[in-house]
Motif scaffolding. Structure first.
Motif, PDB file in Angstrom:
ATOM      1  N   ASP A 746       0.856  -1.189   0.000  1.00 24.11           N
ATOM      2  CA  ASP A 746       0.000   0.000   0.000  1.00 24.11           C
ATOM      3  C   ASP A 746       0.891   1.237   0.000  1.00 24.11           C
ATOM      4  OD1 ASP A 746      -2.226   1.556   0.052  1.00 24.11           O
ATOM      5  OD2 ASP A 746      -2.573   1.340   2.202  1.00 24.11           O
ATOM      6  N   MET A 747       0.687   2.142  -0.963  1.00 25.81           N
ATOM      7  CA  MET A 747       1.616   3.257  -1.108  1.00 25.81           C
ATOM      8  C   MET A 747       0.899   4.496  -1.617  1.00 25.81           C
ATOM      9  SD  MET A 747       3.690   2.092  -4.532  1.00 25.81           S
ATOM     10  CE  MET A 747       2.882   1.865  -6.101  1.00 25.81           C
ATOM     11  N   LEU A 748       1.579   5.623  -1.413  1.00 30.88           N
ATOM     12  CA  LEU A 748       1.129   6.918  -1.922  1.00 30.88           C
ATOM     13  C   LEU A 748       2.147   7.404  -2.944  1.00 30.88           C
ATOM     14  CD1 LEU A 748       0.005   8.712   1.370  1.00 30.88           C
ATOM     15  CD2 LEU A 748      -1.473   7.778  -0.405  1.00 30.88           C
ATOM     16  N   VAL A 749       1.657   7.878  -4.082  1.00 29.26           N
ATOM     17  CA  VAL A 749       2.516   8.350  -5.158  1.00 29.26           C
ATOM     18  C   VAL A 749       2.233   9.828  -5.385  1.00 29.26           C
ATOM     19  CG1 VAL A 749       3.145   8.092  -7.581  1.00 29.26           C
ATOM     20  CG2 VAL A 749       2.557   6.087  -6.238  1.00 29.26           C
ATOM     21  N   SER A 750       3.273  10.619  -5.288  1.00 24.71           N
ATOM     22  CA  SER A 750       3.177  12.050  -5.566  1.00 24.71           C
ATOM     23  C   SER A 750       3.801  12.296  -6.931  1.00 24.71           C
ATOM     24  CB  SER A 750       3.916  12.856  -4.484  1.00 24.71           C
ATOM     25  OG  SER A 750       3.901  14.229  -4.797  1.00 24.71           O
ATOM     26  N   PHE A 751       2.929  12.634  -7.903  1.00 25.36           N
ATOM     27  CA  PHE A 751       3.393  12.791  -9.276  1.00 25.36           C
ATOM     28  C   PHE A 751       2.494  13.802  -9.980  1.00 25.36           C
ATOM     29  CE2 PHE A 751       3.409  11.031 -13.771  1.00 25.36           C
ATOM     30  CZ  PHE A 751       4.623  11.594 -14.080  1.00 25.36           C
ATOM     31  N   ASN A 752       3.133  14.742 -10.671  1.00 24.45           N
ATOM     32  CA  ASN A 752       2.406  15.792 -11.407  1.00 24.45           C
ATOM     33  C   ASN A 752       1.493  16.604 -10.497  1.00 24.45           C
ATOM     34  OD1 ASN A 752       3.563  15.309 -13.890  1.00 24.45           O
ATOM     35  ND2 ASN A 752       1.962  13.894 -14.552  1.00 24.45           N
ATOM     36  N   GLY A 753       1.937  16.845  -9.275  1.00 21.66           N
ATOM     37  CA  GLY A 753       1.155  17.644  -8.355  1.00 21.66           C
ATOM     38  C   GLY A 753      -0.022  16.935  -7.738  1.00 21.66           C
ATOM     39  N   GLU A 754      -0.176  15.635  -7.957  1.00 21.49           N
ATOM     40  CA  GLU A 754      -1.282  14.872  -7.405  1.00 21.49           C
ATOM     41  C   GLU A 754      -0.753  13.815  -6.448  1.00 21.49           C
ATOM     42  OE1 GLU A 754      -3.565  13.203 -10.520  1.00 21.49           O
ATOM     43  OE2 GLU A 754      -4.138  15.120 -11.407  1.00 21.49           O
ATOM     44  N   LEU A 755      -1.566  13.502  -5.462  1.00 20.20           N
ATOM     45  CA  LEU A 755      -1.245  12.450  -4.500  1.00 20.20           C
ATOM     46  C   LEU A 755      -2.233  11.316  -4.699  1.00 20.20           C
ATOM     47  CD1 LEU A 755       0.752  11.865  -2.179  1.00 20.20           C
ATOM     48  CD2 LEU A 755      -1.020  12.623  -0.604  1.00 20.20           C
ATOM     49  N   VAL A 756      -1.744  10.178  -5.175  1.00 19.92           N
ATOM     50  CA  VAL A 756      -2.594   9.046  -5.538  1.00 19.92           C
ATOM     51  C   VAL A 756      -2.228   7.862  -4.657  1.00 19.92           C
ATOM     52  CG1 VAL A 756      -3.367   7.555  -7.410  1.00 19.92           C
ATOM     53  CG2 VAL A 756      -2.647   9.885  -7.904  1.00 19.92           C
ATOM     54  N   ARG A 757      -3.252   7.181  -4.172  1.00 19.97           N
ATOM     55  CA  ARG A 757      -3.028   5.968  -3.383  1.00 19.97           C
ATOM     56  C   ARG A 757      -3.122   4.754  -4.299  1.00 19.97           C
ATOM     57  NH1 ARG A 757      -5.732   4.593   2.520  1.00 19.97           N
ATOM     58  NH2 ARG A 757      -4.436   2.767   3.003  1.00 19.97           N
ATOM     59  N   LEU A 758      -2.099   3.907  -4.245  1.00 16.58           N
ATOM     60  CA  LEU A 758      -2.022   2.732  -5.108  1.00 16.58           C
ATOM     61  C   LEU A 758      -1.760   1.486  -4.287  1.00 16.58           C
ATOM     62  CD1 LEU A 758       0.320   4.019  -7.981  1.00 16.58           C
ATOM     63  CD2 LEU A 758      -2.156   4.076  -7.940  1.00 16.58           C
ATOM     64  N   GLN A 759      -2.126   0.361  -4.873  1.00 16.37           N
ATOM     65  CA  GLN A 759      -1.675  -0.930  -4.380  1.00 16.37           C
ATOM     66  C   GLN A 759      -0.599  -1.427  -5.325  1.00 16.37           C
ATOM     67  OE1 GLN A 759      -2.242  -2.583  -1.601  1.00 16.37           O
ATOM     68  NE2 GLN A 759      -0.865  -4.225  -2.222  1.00 16.37           N
ATOM     69  N   CYS A 760       0.620  -1.560  -4.821  1.00 18.10           N
ATOM     70  CA  CYS A 760       1.774  -1.876  -5.676  1.00 18.10           C
ATOM     71  C   CYS A 760       1.601  -3.234  -6.343  1.00 18.10           C
ATOM     72  CB  CYS A 760       3.049  -1.843  -4.842  1.00 18.10           C
ATOM     73  SG  CYS A 760       4.549  -2.160  -5.793  1.00 18.10           S
ATOM     74  N   ALA A 761       2.046  -3.334  -7.579  1.00 19.74           N
ATOM     75  CA  ALA A 761       2.003  -4.608  -8.300  1.00 19.74           C
ATOM     76  C   ALA A 761       2.975  -5.594  -7.663  1.00 19.74           C
ATOM     77  CB  ALA A 761       2.344  -4.389  -9.766  1.00 19.74           C
ATOM     78  N   PHE A 762       2.543  -6.838  -7.547  1.00 15.11           N
ATOM     79  CA  PHE A 762       3.348  -7.860  -6.892  1.00 15.11           C
ATOM     80  C   PHE A 762       3.986  -8.769  -7.933  1.00 15.11           C
ATOM     81  CE2 PHE A 762       3.734 -12.148  -5.009  1.00 15.11           C
ATOM     82  CZ  PHE A 762       4.638 -11.849  -3.997  1.00 15.11           C
ATOM     83  N   VAL A 763       5.297  -8.948  -7.829  1.00 13.35           N
ATOM     84  CA  VAL A 763       6.031  -9.900  -8.657  1.00 13.35           C
ATOM     85  C   VAL A 763       6.977 -10.660  -7.730  1.00 13.35           C
ATOM     86  CG1 VAL A 763       7.707  -8.086  -9.265  1.00 13.35           C
ATOM     87  CG2 VAL A 763       7.550 -10.162 -10.658  1.00 13.35           C
TER      88      VAL A 763
END
Length: 879
Positions: A746-763
Motif C-alpha cells: 500500500d503506497m502513496l505516489v506524488s506525481f504531477n502535483g497529485e497524490l494518488v493511493r495505489l496498491q503496488c504490483a506484486f512480482v
C-alpha cells in the motif's frame, strides 16, 4: 581503473615454505579442459555444422539428379549386391557420386518417396544456412510441416499419375498409399482426394479471395445530421402552412414576420422527400432552440420534416443551393421533471451509491507474447545488433490475483456506511450523499456534507471514525482534489493481490508510446497506473522495512524489460545489501552497465559506487557535448538525428541508450560515504534528465540528513510506502498520510502535483528469475555497456610525475592531440571517454614529454609537435 592496474593489484599466489623449484626440471603443461556445453554453444561449431549440411544438400542433389539418368544401369547392381559389397567391393556404377550415390539415391527414390526426395535437399540447405549465418533466416518448424506434407502428397500424386511407369516416381511410400486408397475409395475417389488436398494446401498457403464482386451503389446525397425546424405558430394561435413559406425564407433560414422558422431545402434529400413523414406543428412554448454549433444531436431530439412545393424548389438555382444554409435549429423534447423529496433526517434517508470500479478488458489475461513495438522504419536501427532478441512473454509471470478477484461485499459496505453516518450525526454533522468505491485493499467513501458544515470538523474526527469502524487505520482526504467531496479511505477486510502480469497484459501498457513505461500498481477504482519514468524524471522511494520497496523496484525493472530492447536501455544497479538485485546478473550482457575492468556489474562496494556515480557524471558531460555539437536539446531529438544518419559517427557521435540508475538502499551509502555520494547524485538529478539518465533511489530511512533539500528538490516524483511516523511522511511527501497506510504494497505516489493511493504490483522472486533466465539465455553483446573510466584523485595525488610510469593511453592521447592540434583536456575527455582527473594527468605527462606547452589558464595549451613523424621520434626515444 584500468585493467593493467587491476592485474598488478592481484595478490601473488602463495608458495609452500621450504620448497625451492628445480630450474632444470620443466613443468608439465596443463591440458586445456574441454567443456561439452561450451563446445556446443560455440559459434565456430555452428558454422562447421552449417558447412556439413550444405555439403550434404549439394551431395544429395547431384546424386538424385544423376539417378534420373542412370537408374536403369545401376538398379540391377544395387539389387544384386548387398550393402557390404557396394561399400567394400569394386562394383562399377554409372552414378556421378559412385556406389554410395547410387545406393543413397536408390533408397530415397525406389524404397522411399520417389521424386519428392528432392525436398530433403531443401531441408539440409535451410539448416546449413541457419547455422552458418548464426540467426534464423528460414523458419525450421514451418518448413518441416511443408516438407512432411510434400513428401506424402507428391509421392502419392506421382504414384497415382505414373502407376504403370518403370521409373519409381512415387517410390515405395507413394505406391503403398495409392494402392490402399484405390482399394478403399477407388481411383476416382483417390483423384478427388488428391485434388482436395492440393487445393486445400494452396488456400491455406495463399488465402485466395473468392468473394463475388459487388455492384457499386451510387452514394446518396448527404443529409444533414440535424432536423430543420419548420413548424411554428403565430401569435394568434393559427398554424402556418408549409405552402406559405417563401423561397427567400427557405433560402436564408430566418424567421418571417409571422414567426415561422424556415431552412433551405439543401439540408435534406429531395429524392427522399416523399418518404419522409409529414410536417408536425409544434406549440411555440414546447420548442427549445439550440445553436447550430452543438457537437451532436441529443437523444431526445425529434426530427421534423417539411415538404415544400415543387414549383418553389424549381425556382431555386443551383448556386443558391450551394450557398451557406445559415444557422441550424433543433427541437428538444424535455421530459417532465418529477419533484424530489429533499428531506434527509435519518441514516436510511441519506442517498448511498456504490460506484463501479474501473474494469480493464485485459482482466482476463490471455497468454500472448509481448509484442515488439513497431515504429517508422529508419535508415539506422540500433536493435539490429541483436536482431534475434525476443521480448519476454507473459507466461513467465504468474497471475496472483486469479483466485482473489475484487468482490463488493454489500453487507460490509452498508455497515461501514451506517457507522460513518452515525458517527458524524453524533457530532451534529449532517451529510447529503455518500458513495463507495471498492479497491484492491481499501474502499473510498465519498461524502457530500450539508451546507454550512466546516471541513475541519470532519477532518478532526479521523480517530473517532476509525474507532467506530474498528479499522486498522483510516485516512481522510478533505477535500478530494477536483471533486466537491470528502474522502474517507477504509481498509478492506478481504484484500486482493495486484498481479504485475495483469498490468503488463493491459492495453494501456501494451499500446504505450512512452519512452520508459513503468507499471506501478492499481488505483482505488481499480484503474491501472502506468507512468513514464522519462517524464518523472527521477523517482524517490521510501518506506519502513518489509513494506514493499524491493518488490516495487522489481516491478519497475521487469516493466522496463518487457518493453525495451537491450540497445535502448541500460541499468546501473547499486545494491549495498548484496542480495536484492543479484537476480539481474544473468542479463549483464544485455541490459547492464559497469566500469571498465570490473568483473561484477552489480555494484556492492561503496568505493566502486563512488567511482560509478562519477563515471555517470562524466558520461552525462560527454552526452551534453554530443548534444551541443548536434544542435539538439534532448536525447530524443539527438537519437532521431542519428537514426536518420544526419550525424557522423567518425566525429564521436553514437546512438545513446537510456540509462537508469537504481540504488536499493541510499541511507547506507550516505552513512558510509556521505558527501562523496551525495554530490554526484545531486548533480545527476539536476542535469541528467535531458541526456537520458534517470534515477530510482530507495531508502528505508527517510530522515532529513539522508534525503536532503538538494536531493528532494530534483525528485518531483516520490513514492511512499508505510512509514513509522508523520515526520517521515512529511520528509518524503511534504504531507502526512504515509504513516496511516496498511503496508504490504500500500503506497502513496506524488506525481504531477497529485497524490494518488495505489496498491503496488506484486512480482515474486521466481518470476524475476524466469524473466532474467529467458533474456540471459539469448545471444547478447560481447560485454556489458562500459561507462567512462574514472580515476580517483587519491589514486593520482602523491605520485611523482615521471615518464617511466606513464599512463597506458599516453601514446593514443598524444596522437589525438597532435592530429587535432589542440592541447585541450576536454578534447581528451570527449574523444577517449575519460574522466577529468585522468585526462588532466595525461596532459601533464604530455607536457613533461614536450609535446604540449604549459598550462595557460582557460586557453588551450600550445601543441609543440606539428607532424606525426616528429611525434613518432619522440615516442621512440621514450621507449
Amino acid at each position: 581503473m584500468s585493467k593493467n592496474k587491476l592485474k598488478t593489484e592481484k595478490p601473488e599466489s602463495k608458495k609452500p615454505k621450504g620448497v625451492t623449484p628445480n630450474p632444470d626440471v620443466l613443468k608439465k603443461d596443463r591440458e586445456p579442459e574441454v567443456k561439452v556445453k561450451e563446445l556446443v554453444k560455440d559459434e565456430r561449431t555452428h558454422k562447421v555444422l552449417g558447412v556439413v549440411f550444405l555439403l550434404l544438400s549439394v551431395y544429395c542433389f547431384i546424386a538424385f539428379t544423376s539417378y534420373l539418368f542412370t537408374w536403369e544401369d545401376d538398379q540391377d547392381k544395387v539389387f544384386r549386391y548387398s550393402t557390404k559389397e557396394l561399400l567394400i567391393g569394386d562394383v562399377k556404377v554409372d552414378n556421378l557420386l559412385g556406389r554410395l550415390g547410387a545406393f543413397v539415391s536408390h533408397n530415397f527414390f525406389f524404397n522411399g518417396v520417389g521424386i519428392a526426395a528432392y525436398l530433403f535437399c531443401y531441408f539440409f540447405f535451410i539448416i546449413g544456412i541457419n547455422f552458418i549465418v548464426g540467426r534464423r533466416v528460414f523458419r525450421i518448424w514451418r518448413n518441416v510441416k511443408y516438407i512432411l506434407f510434400g513428401l506424402v502428397f507428391i509421392s502419392m500424386t506421382m504414384a497415382f499419375l505414373a502407376y504403370n511407369a518403370d521409373f519409381p516416381w512415387g517410390g515405395a511410400l507413394g505406391n503403398a498409399l495409392n494402392k490402399w486408397t484405390s482399394g478403399f475409395i477407388g481411383k476416382t475417389g483417390t483423384a478427388l482426394l488428391l485434388l482436395v488436398a492440393g487445393f486445400s494446401w494452396l488456400i491455406w498457403k495463399f488465402n485466395f479471395n473468392f468473394k463475388w464482386p459487388e455492384k457499386k451503389i451510387k452514394p446518396p446525397k448527404p443529409i444533414s445530421a440535424v432536423a430543420p425546424v419548420v413548424a411554428a405558430q403565430t401569435a394568434a394561435g393559427t398554424p402556418v402552412a408549409a405552402k406559405d413559406i417563401t423561397p427567400a425564407a427557405r433560402k436564408n433560414g430566418l424567421k418571417e414576420d409571422n414567426g415561422v422558422v424556415v431552412i433551405p431545402p439543401a439540408m435534406y434529400n429531395e429524392e427522399e422527400e416523399e418518404d419522409m413523414p409529414p410536417m408536425h406543428l409544434v406549440e411555440r412554448d414546447e420548442i427549445s432552440v439550440i445553436p447550430s454549433h452543438a457537437a451532436y444531436m441529443p437523444p431526445a431530439v425529434a426530427p421534423v420534416n417539411m415538404a415544400g412545393s415543387a414549383e418553389e424548389e424549381d425556382e431555386l438555382s443551383e448556386e443558391e443551393e450551394e450557398e451557406d444554409p445559415g444557422p441550424l435549429l433543433y427541437i428538444e423534447e424535455r421530459p417532465e421533471e418529477k419533484p424530489v423529496n429533499k428531506k434527509k433526517t435519518g441514516v436510511e434517508e441519506v442517498a448511498f451509491e456504490i460506484k463501479p470500479t474501473f474494469k480493464d478488458e485485459e482482466e482476463e489475461i490471455e497468454e500472448i507474447a509481448a509484442i515488439r513495438p513497431v515504429g517508422p522504419v529508419d535508415p539506422y536501427d540500433p536493435s539490429l545488433d541483436l536482431r534475434d532478441y525476443k521480448f519476454p512473454t507473459l507466461d513467465l509471470l504468474e497471475n496472483h490475483s486469479a483466485d482473489k478477484v475484487i468482490v463488493q461485499d454489500t453487507t460490509e459496505l452498508e455497515k461501514n456506511k451506517n457507522q460513518i453516518i452515525d458517527t458524524l450525526k453524533n457530532y451534529d454533522i449532517s451529510i447529503q450523499k455518500i458513495s463507495a468505491t471498492v479497491g484492491p485493499t481499501v474502499t473510498l467513501y465519498e461524502i457530500v456534507p450539508a451546507a454550512g458544515v466546516r471541513i475541519s470538523r470532519i477532518k478532526n474526527l479521523e480517530d473517532d471514525i476509525a474507532l467506530s469502524l474498528s479499522a486498522l487505520g483510516i485516512r481522510i482526504i478533505a477535500p478530494i482534489p477536483g471533486k466537491g467531496t470528502i474522502g474517507i479511505e477504509v481498509p478492506n477486510v478481504k484484500k486482493s493481490i495486484v498481479s504485475l502480469k495483469a498490468l503488463l497484459a493491459s492495453e494501456k501498457f501494451q499500446n504505450s508510446t512512452m519512452d520508459l513505461p513503468i507499471a506501478l500498481g492499481k488505483k482505488i477504482d481499480n484503474e491501472n497506473f502506468i507512468a513514464d519514468l522519462a517524464k518523472m524524471p527521477h523517482l524517490l522511494m521510501a518506506g519502513a522495512t518489509g513494506q514493499g520497496k524491493s518488490v516495487g523496484i522489481n516491478a519497475l525493472l521487469v516493466s522496463l524489460l518487457y518493453k525495451k530492447h537491450p540497445s535502448q536501455l541500460k541499468f546501473v544497479l547499486v545494491d549495498p545489501k548484496k542480495v536484492e538485485l543479484s537476480l539481474y546478473k544473468l542479463i549483464e550482457k544485455h541490459f547492464l552497465a559497469k566500469l571498465p575492468g570490473e568483473d561484477d556489474a552489480i555494484i556492492t562496494d561503496t568505493k566502486k559506487v563512488i567511482h560509478t556515480l562519477n563515471a555517470l557524471c562524466i558520461e552525462m558531460d560527454l552526452r551534453y557535448d554530443l548534444l551541443k555539437e548536434a544542435g539538439t536539446r534532448n536525447i530524443r531529438e539527438y537519437n532521431v538525428k542519428f537514426t536518420q544518419r544526419r550525424l557522423n559517427p567518425l566525429k564521436g557521435h553514437r546512438y545513446l541508450p537510456f540509462i537508469v540508475l537504481v540504488v536499493d538502499e541510499f541511507a547506507d551509502l550516505i552513512m558510509t560515504a556521505g558527501k562523496e555520494v551525495e554530490m554526484p547524485i545531486a548533480r545527476l538529478a539536476q542535469l541528467a534528465r535531458a541526456v537520458g539518465i534517470h534515477l530510482i533511489i530507495a531508502t528505508q530511512r527517510p530522515s532529513v540528513n539522508i534525503i536532503t533539500g538538494t536531493i528532494k528538490a530534483n525528485f518531483p516524483a516520490r513514492v511512499a510506502f508505510k512509514v513509522s511516523s508523520k515526520i517521515d511522511s512529511r520528509t518524503i511527501l511534504d504531507i502526512g498520510g504515509a504513516e496511516q497506510l496498511i503496508g504490504q504494497g500500500d503506497m502513496l505516489v506524488s506525481f504531477n502535483g497529485e497524490l494518488v493511493r495505489l496498491q503496488c504490483a506484486f512480482v515474486d522472486t521466481p518470476e524475476v528469475e524466469n524473466v532474467a533466465e529467458f533474456i540471459g539465455n539469448q545471444k547478447g553483446y560481447p560485454d556489458a555497456f562500459l561507462l567512462p573510466e574514472y580515476v580517483d584523485d587519491k589514486d593520482v595525488d602523491g605520485k611523482e610525475l615521471t615518464l617511466a610510469d606513464r599512463d597506458p593511453l599516453f601514446e593514443e592521447a598524444a596522437q589525438v592531440i597532435v592530429t587535432a592540434q589542440q592541447g585541450s583536456t576536454s578534447l581528451l575527455q570527449r574523444r577517449m571517454k575519460l574522466g577529468y582527473n585522468r585526462a588532466g594527468r595525461l596532459m601533464d605527462q604530455l607536457e613533461a614529454a614536450s609535446i604540449v606547452g604549459p598550462n595557460m589558464g582557460s586557453k588551450a595549451r600550445d601543441v609543440l609537435v606539428k607532424t606525426e613523424s616528429e611525434l613518432q621520434e619522440i615516442l621512440n626515444n621514450l621507449l
